[in-house]
Motif scaffolding. Structure first.
Motif, PDB file in Angstrom:
ATOM      1  N   HIS A 276       0.841  -1.204   0.000  1.00  0.00           N
ATOM      2  CA  HIS A 276       0.000   0.000   0.000  1.00  0.00           C
ATOM      3  C   HIS A 276       0.874   1.251   0.000  1.00  0.00           C
ATOM      4  O   HIS A 276       1.773   1.376   0.830  1.00  0.00           O
ATOM      5  CB  HIS A 276      -0.910  -0.011   1.226  1.00  0.00           C
ATOM      6  CG  HIS A 276      -1.963   1.038   1.201  1.00  0.00           C
ATOM      7  ND1 HIS A 276      -1.825   2.236   1.855  1.00  0.00           N
ATOM      8  CD2 HIS A 276      -3.172   1.076   0.584  1.00  0.00           C
ATOM      9  CE1 HIS A 276      -2.914   2.966   1.653  1.00  0.00           C
ATOM     10  NE2 HIS A 276      -3.751   2.290   0.882  1.00  0.00           N
TER      11      HIS A 276
ATOM     12  N   ILE B 170       0.454   4.589   0.656  1.00  0.00           N
ATOM     13  CA  ILE B 170       0.510   5.558   1.764  1.00  0.00           C
ATOM     14  C   ILE B 170       1.215   4.930   2.969  1.00  0.00           C
ATOM     15  O   ILE B 170       2.044   5.570   3.624  1.00  0.00           O
ATOM     16  CB  ILE B 170      -0.912   6.018   2.165  1.00  0.00           C
ATOM     17  CG1 ILE B 170      -1.676   6.575   0.950  1.00  0.00           C
ATOM     18  CG2 ILE B 170      -0.852   7.039   3.291  1.00  0.00           C
ATOM     19  CD1 ILE B 170      -1.245   7.923   0.462  1.00  0.00           C
ATOM     20  N   ALA B 171       0.899   3.665   3.245  1.00  0.00           N
ATOM     21  CA  ALA B 171       1.560   2.990   4.369  1.00  0.00           C
ATOM     22  C   ALA B 171       3.072   2.940   4.125  1.00  0.00           C
ATOM     23  O   ALA B 171       3.867   3.188   5.040  1.00  0.00           O
ATOM     24  CB  ALA B 171       0.984   1.586   4.562  1.00  0.00           C
TER      25      ALA B 171
ATOM     26  N   LEU C 221       4.848   5.016   2.432  1.00  0.00           N
ATOM     27  CA  LEU C 221       5.383   6.364   2.654  1.00  0.00           C
ATOM     28  C   LEU C 221       5.558   6.641   4.137  1.00  0.00           C
ATOM     29  O   LEU C 221       6.591   7.149   4.574  1.00  0.00           O
ATOM     30  CB  LEU C 221       4.426   7.408   2.072  1.00  0.00           C
ATOM     31  CG  LEU C 221       4.556   7.743   0.599  1.00  0.00           C
ATOM     32  CD1 LEU C 221       3.394   8.635   0.170  1.00  0.00           C
ATOM     33  CD2 LEU C 221       5.881   8.449   0.317  1.00  0.00           C
ATOM     34  N   LEU C 222       4.547   6.302   4.921  1.00  0.00           N
ATOM     35  CA  LEU C 222       4.613   6.545   6.363  1.00  0.00           C
ATOM     36  C   LEU C 222       5.740   5.736   6.998  1.00  0.00           C
ATOM     37  O   LEU C 222       6.376   6.169   7.949  1.00  0.00           O
ATOM     38  CB  LEU C 222       3.281   6.171   7.031  1.00  0.00           C
ATOM     39  CG  LEU C 222       2.071   7.036   6.687  1.00  0.00           C
ATOM     40  CD1 LEU C 222       0.816   6.487   7.364  1.00  0.00           C
ATOM     41  CD2 LEU C 222       2.294   8.491   7.105  1.00  0.00           C
ATOM     42  N   ARG C 223       5.966   4.555   6.446  1.00  0.00           N
ATOM     43  CA  ARG C 223       6.982   3.650   6.985  1.00  0.00           C
ATOM     44  C   ARG C 223       8.387   4.093   6.612  1.00  0.00           C
ATOM     45  O   ARG C 223       9.355   3.639   7.182  1.00  0.00           O
ATOM     46  CB  ARG C 223       6.719   2.265   6.408  1.00  0.00           C
ATOM     47  CG  ARG C 223       6.837   1.147   7.367  1.00  0.00           C
ATOM     48  CD  ARG C 223       6.154  -0.112   6.881  1.00  0.00           C
ATOM     49  NE  ARG C 223       6.344  -0.430   5.489  1.00  0.00           N
ATOM     50  CZ  ARG C 223       5.325  -0.689   4.656  1.00  0.00           C
ATOM     51  NH1 ARG C 223       4.081  -0.644   5.082  1.00  0.00           N
ATOM     52  NH2 ARG C 223       5.564  -0.991   3.396  1.00  0.00           N
ATOM     53  N   GLY C 224       8.483   4.952   5.582  1.00  0.00           N
ATOM     54  CA  GLY C 224       9.800   5.351   5.106  1.00  0.00           C
ATOM     55  C   GLY C 224      10.355   4.398   4.057  1.00  0.00           C
ATOM     56  O   GLY C 224      11.471   4.583   3.589  1.00  0.00           O
ATOM     57  N   ASP C 225       9.588   3.385   3.674  1.00  0.00           N
ATOM     58  CA  ASP C 225      10.062   2.455   2.643  1.00  0.00           C
ATOM     59  C   ASP C 225       9.923   3.057   1.251  1.00  0.00           C
ATOM     60  O   ASP C 225      10.502   2.580   0.288  1.00  0.00           O
ATOM     61  CB  ASP C 225       9.282   1.133   2.709  1.00  0.00           C
ATOM     62  CG  ASP C 225       9.633   0.352   3.971  1.00  0.00           C
ATOM     63  OD1 ASP C 225      10.683   0.667   4.581  1.00  0.00           O
ATOM     64  OD2 ASP C 225       8.871  -0.551   4.356  1.00  0.00           O
TER      65      ASP C 225
ATOM     66  N   THR D  94      10.017   6.981  -0.515  1.00  0.00           N
ATOM     67  CA  THR D  94      10.284   8.393  -0.235  1.00  0.00           C
ATOM     68  C   THR D  94       9.761   9.233  -1.384  1.00  0.00           C
ATOM     69  O   THR D  94       9.547   8.725  -2.483  1.00  0.00           O
ATOM     70  CB  THR D  94      11.800   8.646  -0.099  1.00  0.00           C
ATOM     71  OG1 THR D  94      12.418   8.287  -1.339  1.00  0.00           O
ATOM     72  CG2 THR D  94      12.397   7.827   1.021  1.00  0.00           C
ATOM     73  N   MET D  95       9.546  10.506  -1.107  1.00  0.00           N
ATOM     74  CA  MET D  95       9.199  11.402  -2.214  1.00  0.00           C
ATOM     75  C   MET D  95       9.866  12.747  -2.012  1.00  0.00           C
ATOM     76  O   MET D  95       9.999  13.240  -0.897  1.00  0.00           O
ATOM     77  CB  MET D  95       7.688  11.539  -2.350  1.00  0.00           C
ATOM     78  CG  MET D  95       6.972  11.947  -1.085  1.00  0.00           C
ATOM     79  SD  MET D  95       5.182  12.037  -1.386  1.00  0.00           S
ATOM     80  CE  MET D  95       4.598  12.407   0.258  1.00  0.00           C
ATOM     81  N   THR D  96      10.295  13.338  -3.108  1.00  0.00           N
ATOM     82  CA  THR D  96      10.899  14.660  -3.081  1.00  0.00           C
ATOM     83  C   THR D  96      10.210  15.480  -4.155  1.00  0.00           C
ATOM     84  O   THR D  96      10.257  15.116  -5.324  1.00  0.00           O
ATOM     85  CB  THR D  96      12.405  14.582  -3.416  1.00  0.00           C
ATOM     86  OG1 THR D  96      12.957  13.498  -2.675  1.00  0.00           O
ATOM     87  CG2 THR D  96      13.111  15.866  -3.038  1.00  0.00           C
TER      88      THR D  96
ATOM     89  N   ALA E 282       4.199  16.510  -3.357  1.00  0.00           N
ATOM     90  CA  ALA E 282       3.644  15.322  -2.704  1.00  0.00           C
ATOM     91  C   ALA E 282       2.199  15.064  -3.122  1.00  0.00           C
ATOM     92  O   ALA E 282       1.752  13.919  -3.201  1.00  0.00           O
ATOM     93  CB  ALA E 282       3.725  15.488  -1.192  1.00  0.00           C
TER      94      ALA E 282
ATOM     95  N   VAL F   7       0.065  11.463  -3.990  1.00  0.00           N
ATOM     96  CA  VAL F   7      -1.176  11.016  -3.347  1.00  0.00           C
ATOM     97  C   VAL F   7      -2.262  10.795  -4.406  1.00  0.00           C
ATOM     98  O   VAL F   7      -3.072   9.871  -4.315  1.00  0.00           O
ATOM     99  CB  VAL F   7      -1.628  12.051  -2.288  1.00  0.00           C
ATOM    100  CG1 VAL F   7      -2.966  11.674  -1.692  1.00  0.00           C
ATOM    101  CG2 VAL F   7      -0.576  12.143  -1.185  1.00  0.00           C
TER     102      VAL F   7
ATOM    103  N   GLU G 178      -1.294   7.628  -6.534  1.00  0.00           N
ATOM    104  CA  GLU G 178      -1.408   6.419  -5.707  1.00  0.00           C
ATOM    105  C   GLU G 178      -2.796   5.790  -5.851  1.00  0.00           C
ATOM    106  O   GLU G 178      -2.963   4.576  -5.743  1.00  0.00           O
ATOM    107  CB  GLU G 178      -1.120   6.786  -4.246  1.00  0.00           C
ATOM    108  CG  GLU G 178      -0.848   5.624  -3.316  1.00  0.00           C
ATOM    109  CD  GLU G 178      -2.118   5.004  -2.739  1.00  0.00           C
ATOM    110  OE1 GLU G 178      -2.067   3.828  -2.354  1.00  0.00           O
ATOM    111  OE2 GLU G 178      -3.155   5.701  -2.686  1.00  0.00           O
TER     112      GLU G 178
END
Lengths: 684, 123
Positions: free
Chosen positions: B79, B81-82, B84-88, B90-92, B95, B99, B102
């Motif tokens: 997933h 968003i999960a 992204l939250l986990r840090g697995d 990244t986005m620069t 954003a 979203v 996704e």
């Protein structure tokens, strides 16, 4: 749970909950701490002077984002001849900042060892709420020459707290200290800054590029002034009403929340547990405050549309077209131990999304937004028709697919025992609750207007109106409880009625699904002795098996619930009944200094004389904050009508004269004046 | 192993239009990092019109993941968003674009949506 003497300051989803000394000593169950992104970044923050704990003389919560504590050393019984005063002044906004000032009142100099113990358990808010802190990753603390770094690491998930001070401090892994020599009648001061980081690989912060509203203290001050200036002014002979309005306006400003990466702010649901976006809470709050803060609706609709479901995901209970229930940013969401990334398990947010869009346009005239969100509205209506009708009978049902961490009851009364038959038994699943059928009816009626006026699709409008009319007819047949003469709270999958008398019937008036010849019966129930306590309408009527005056959804009084009930009564022409409820709730607000809690006890008013706050209620809570505003709208009879604002006040005598100045809308800004003329005693 | 990723982008390119992105425009570069090797995919969205290519070009937002995680994302086993939250992941950059895009990723293959009962019928 938070005890009464906790002090809370907040900005968006960053907030600090502390004791009245300013100290934080969190235990797994005590939700004190510095929180941001649903994570606790400080769980220990204890100030001592020469090894002694401090005692609170007083505190001021200056604004929602700042507080000041006056302290002296020693125990409560000893402080009278204290020679030292300690002032802690703190603010949140971007980071957490505390200014520490110590004054020596003695004629002799003193040498002081000032120490702050600092630590963090990096608990996820859900772990705090459920009282389980069981970290799977690794905690660390690094004392550097000029800072203390507290951290937590689990795979690529990293959260850090970095503490620095303006004056030189000695840092160790458990805090920092200052050695101070203070001459007579002199003072010492230092600034402490605590920054929170959500770090990904390469040390990049998750929130980078994100504009949080406000930021620094001056920006926050400026923002709050502008927010208040933009809102209508309320002047009232009845002093507490104006005070309550002012309190709500400021609390609403505090509850604004800016989700990661989407821009704009929406109302978060409530402090401390719900400082995040909730579909239902955000939408209902926007509806309540439309005459006073219409801008929130626009951003809320856009944000919820941007996160509308697109696929089936049984863990998150996502479907195409479904509007989200709750978004979280903490560890349990990240590692999918909780489904809030986001979670969609709400049955009412989707129809309410359509309702809000239409109501917002009626006030604002913002046709562009109605055109912009046409696709999302159609998807929401499709969800109601196709995915929510689990039984195939045209009603909106719910049954959770995530049986581990999903919600059993996906309506606003979401506790496990909120839906029952008259004998107290709980129905099986799926369930359909009555108020949601009302919302689905209203969504179709309102979407028909939008389809005709803005989407150039009269055929769709006709179909929606036919569907709505059929739904209304069937609903009035299937849900009517003949021996009680009210609508059932819910149906079970076999069509059996959960035949208890509940506050939900008031929402039916609001949505317009009630047959006109039945409305009077419903109005009588709502202000009758079984439902109405004198303060407000109970969630469940006295005399039902599960009735309990402090049962979360089985007898307590929810201010927000009452505000929609009053609106519904007014809609069907029961202005006196609406004013009775408005009067009771606004009276109750006086006991909470204008800040209505989430819920209070359903005890009869003459028994307790004051409203008894529900023990674990959130405060401030968004839809309680919005309640006085919707009650004002209801009593003043504010209604957009053919491009104008019509005003038709029906106020109780005791309210005297009320003026609401500069109500924004498609008419520009207009004023509304009213005088209390209703003798409510005659009604009772 | 990376067939699913290539198929995903080729499919977007073939589809050419995604109504969910009708109000979205911008470029996303996906950098799939594995040790010293990085595979690049560039997705261009122009009010719903889609174009994908294997280019290493400047973009409005750059998303970084491992090839394995990305494969999981395009097959619905992971997933976005999960991650992204986990840090697995990244986005620069922008954003919001991430979203929005996704949302066109598939749901989990084992998720079948609401359990609809046998029709009781409209009475």
């Amino acid at each position: 749970m938070a005890s009464d003497n906790t002090i809370r300051i907040l900005d968006g989803n960053t907030f600090v909950v502390s004791e009245d000394t300013g100290d934080i000593e969190a235990t797994p169950s005590e939700p004190t701490g510095l929180f941001s992104l649903d994570t606790r970044f400080l769980s220990r923050w204890v100030l001592t002077v020469n090894g002694e704990r401090l005692n609170a003389l007083s505190y001021d919560d200056l604004q929602y984002y700042e507080a000041r504590f006056f302290l002296v050393p020693g125990l409560a019984t000893h402080y009278i001849d204290a020679k030292l005063s300690i002032v802690r002044e703190r603010a949140v906004g971007g980071s957490f900042r505390e200014q520490l000032t110590i004054l020596n009142h003695d004629e002799n100099p003193v040498d002081l060892e000032i120490r702050m113990d600092a630590g963090s358990d990096f608990a996820d808010l859900f772990q705090v709420k459920d009282e389980i802190v069981n970290k799977k990753g690794e905690l660390y603390a690094e004392a550097e020459a000029d800072r203390l770094r507290l951290g937590y690491r689990r795979g690529n998930f990293r959260r850090e707290t970095v503490i620095t001070t303006s004056g030189p401090a000695r840092y160790d892994r458990n805090g920092f200290a200052f050695t101070v020599h203070l001459e007579p009648n002199s003072r010492w001061s230092t600034d402490i800054e605590v920054r929170t980081y959500a770090l990904g690989p390469g040390g990049r912060d998750l929130r980078m590029g994100l504009r949080v509203h406000g930021g620094e203290r001056l920006a926050l001050q400026h923002d709050l002034r502008e927010w208040i200036a933009a809102a209508p002014k309320v002047n009232s002979e009845c002093e507490h009403l104006a005070r309550t309005y002012q309190r709500c306006l400021v609390d609403l400003a505090a509850l604004r929340f800016s989700p990661l990466s989407l821009g704009g702010t929406l109302p978060a649901a409530g402090l401390p547990w719900f400082m995040t976006m909730f579909g239902r809470d955000s939408i209902l709050t926007c509806l309540q405050v439309l005459p006073f803060a219409p801008g929130l609706s626009r951003t809320t609709l856009r944000i919820l549309a941007a996160l509308q479901g697109t696929r089936f995901d049984d863990f998150r209970e996502e479907d195409p077209g479904r509007i989200l229930h709750e978004m979280r940013y903490g560890e349990t969401a990240a590692f999918e131990e909780q489904p809030h990334s986001p979670y969609y398990g709400s049955v009412d947010a989707t129809p309410l999304f359509v309702v809000l869009l239409d109501e917002y346009e009626r006030w604002s005239g913002d046709a562009a937004l109605v055109r912009e969100l046409e696709q999302e509205c159609r998807a929401a209506l499709r969800w109601i028709d196709e995915y929510a009708d689990l039984v195939g009978d045209g009603y909106v049902w719910y049954e959770r697919r995530n049986t581990d961490t999903g919600l059993e009851n996906q309506c606003w009364k979401d506790s496990w025992d909120s839906i029952s038959y008259r004998d107290g038994r709980l129905p099986g699943f799926p369930r359909a609750t009555c108020e949601v059928q009302g919302y689905a009816y209203d969504a179709r009626v309102r979407a028909a207007r939008m389809a005709r006026e803005f989407w150039d699709d009269p055929a769709f409008a006709d179909r929606l109106e036919r569907d709505a009319a059929r739904l209304k007819e069937r609903f009035n047949r299937d849900w009517w409880v003949p021996d009680g003469e009210f609508y059932a709270l819910a149906l079970d999958a076999d069509g059996r009625q959960a035949d208890v008398l509940s506050s939900n019937i008031g929402h039916l008036l609001w949505s317009g699904i009630v047959d006109h010849d039945r409305a009077e019966k419903i109005a009588h129930h709502l202000v009758g002795p079984r439902l109405f306590s004198g303060w407000g309408v109970r969630t469940l009527a006295e005399g039902e098996v599960r009735y309990n005056p402090i049962g979360y959804h089985n007898g307590t009084i929810w201010p927000f619930d009452n505000s929609f009930i009053a609106w519904g009564l007014r809609r069907y022409g029961f202005a006196e009944e609406a004013a009775t409820i408005a009067d009771g709730i606004l009276d109750a607000a006086r006991y909470f200094e204008g800040r209505l809690p989430e819920a209070f006890g359903g005890y009869p008013r003459e028994l307790t004389k004051f409203p008894v706050e529900y023990p674990t209620a959130c405060s401030p809570q968004a839809w309680s904050t919005g309640t006085p505003m919707l009650l004002l709208r209801t009593m003043l009879g504010l209604e957009p009508h053919e491009g104008h604002l019509s005003v038709e006040p029906r106020l109780p005598v005791g309210m005297g004269r009320i003026e609401v100045l500069d109500i924004p809308g498609r008419w520009g800004r207009v004023d509304a004046f009213a005088r209390g003329r209703l003798e409510l005693d005659k009604l009772a | 192993m990376l067939d699913a990723t290539a198929r995903f982008f080729e499919d977007l390119d073939r589809r050419g239009y995604e109504p969910l992105l009708a109000r979205t425009s911008g470029t996303i570069r996906f950098d799939l990092n594995e040790g010293p090797r990085t595979t690049h995919w560039l997705l261009t969205v122009d009010r719903g019109r889609l174009r994908s290519s294997q280019e290493d070009r400047e973009a409005d937002v750059v998303v970084g993941t491992s090839p394995a995680l990305f494969e999981g994302l395009v097959t619905g086993r992971e997933h976005g968003i999960a991650a992204l939250l986990r840090g697995d992941m990244t986005m620069t950059g922008n954003a919001r674009l991430v979203v929005q895009v996704e949302r066109i990723l598939p749901g989990p293959p084992e998720s079948h949506g609401p359990r609809q009962r046998p029709r009781r019928g409209v009475r």
